[in-house]
Design an enzyme around this catalytic site. Structure first.
Site, PDB file in Angstrom:
ATOM      1  N   LEU A 236     -17.891  36.246 -55.992  1.00  0.00           N
ATOM      2  CA  LEU A 236     -16.770  36.067 -56.895  1.00  0.00           C
ATOM      3  C   LEU A 236     -16.868  36.984 -58.111  1.00  0.00           C
ATOM      4  CD1 LEU A 236     -14.196  34.436 -57.506  1.00  0.00           C
ATOM      5  CD2 LEU A 236     -15.646  32.787 -58.729  1.00  0.00           C
ATOM      6  N   ASP A 237     -15.811  37.818 -58.301  1.00  0.00           N
ATOM      7  CA  ASP A 237     -15.683  38.712 -59.455  1.00  0.00           C
ATOM      8  C   ASP A 237     -16.844  39.684 -59.593  1.00  0.00           C
ATOM      9  OD1 ASP A 237     -13.206  37.678 -60.301  1.00  0.00           O
ATOM     10  OD2 ASP A 237     -14.190  36.025 -61.323  1.00  0.00           O
ATOM     11  N   GLU A 238     -17.492  40.027 -58.481  1.00  0.00           N
ATOM     12  CA  GLU A 238     -18.617  40.959 -58.533  1.00  0.00           C
ATOM     13  C   GLU A 238     -18.428  42.137 -57.585  1.00  0.00           C
ATOM     14  OE1 GLU A 238     -22.389  39.066 -58.104  1.00  0.00           O
ATOM     15  OE2 GLU A 238     -21.987  37.530 -59.621  1.00  0.00           O
TER      16      GLU A 238
END
Length: 293
Positions: A236-238
């Site tokens: 997530l969000d990486e």
């Protein structure tokens, strides 16, 4: 009596070749020689060799006269691609990329992308707007863009994602843009659309998670407002970062002003990321990106 001027020559077709492969001698020579031998003219060429990964990246914008077609060019270039173990794509430069925009309750990025596409500032064709709410159905309709309401719950998440994939396949979509779509995508969907989903988030993550991150930032007295556009992965969000935008703020700004500034930088970062992807300027390099902007 004036002599009649000769008719102007028809403009040559424009193409973009992108590639990545293990770095070795002769790659640029092989590509340029191929284009010369097929009667093509290089308009612009950029390349980068990454010493950390040992990979070579290249983007070539070239023109070609008829009777060449993108299918013929792909077929004739395949042997070179195989010989250098290339991951490559060859596309028409003036062909607009078909994309889907996804949104939830915050519409600033959606509105910005719809407007930019409508005035020709983005080389895309927006095939549909997909949302888990109906708030922006009229906005999509004002641009004559089909709107698909796909509610998402814990019970129907798999069916909702299956419907999204149906739209992607039916509309021949190359890119999905999460324009503030506030649902976490499954690992399976991220894998199926790997390198084809772009997300935008405020750069305070992971410092300010949860509701009202800009109000949290105001309480901590932040001095920079930022946003990050990146490819979506199961982490997530990486995912690989494409673009980041920041703006300095002073001690006198209110939480509402921070929110307004944040919306602006989110729109700017996401629009540039979509534009570069649509122009085939981004190549994945593991967890990073190579961008020939």
């Amino acid at each position: 009596m004036n002599e009649q001027s000769a008719p102007a020559a028809a403009p040559a077709d424009q193409y973009v070749l992108t590639l990545s492969c293990p770095d070795k001698k002769g790659i640029v020579h092989a590509v340029s020689s191929y284009l010369f031998m097929t009667g093509c003219n290089i308009e612009d060429s950029q390349q980068f060799g990454d010493h950390d990964t040992g990979l070579f990246f290249m983007r070539v914008h070239f023109s070609a006269d008829a009777p060449l077609t993108v299918e013929k060019l792909r077929a004739s270039f395949a042997a070179i691609g195989d010989s250098f173990h290339m991951d490559w794509q060859l596309n028409q430069a003036d062909e607009k990329m078909r994309i889907v925009l996804m949104v939830s309750k915050f519409g600033h990025c959606l509105n910005d992308l719809l407007f930019r596409a409508s005035i020709g500032a983005l080389p895309v064709e927006i095939s549909a707007v997909v949302s888990n709410h109906t708030d922006f159905q009229e906005l999509a309709g004002s641009y004559n863009i089909p709107f698909h309401h796909i509610p998402v719950t814990k019970e129907n998440k798999a069916q909702a994602e299956a419907r999204l994939l149906e739209i992607v396949r039916e509309q021949n979509v190359e890119l999905v843009v999460l324009a503030r779509y506030m649902q976490v995508l499954s690992d399976d969907l991220c894998k199926q659309l790997s390198g084809r989903i772009i997300n935008i988030h405020h750069s305070f993550l992971p410092s300010f998670k949860g509701a009202k991150p800009y109000h949290q930032a105001h309480a901590r007295g932040v001095k920079l407002i930022g946003a990050t556009a990146h490819y979506v992965t199961a982490d997530l969000d990486e995912g690989p970062i494409i673009e980041q935008e920041v703006e300095r703020v002073g001690h006198g700004v209110t939480p509402d002003q921070l929110v307004a500034i944040g919306r602006d930088v989110e729109c700017q970062a996401l629009a540039r990321a979509v534009k570069w992807h649509a122009e085939r300027r981004i190549l994945l390099n593991g967890r990073r990106t190579v961008i020939f902007a």
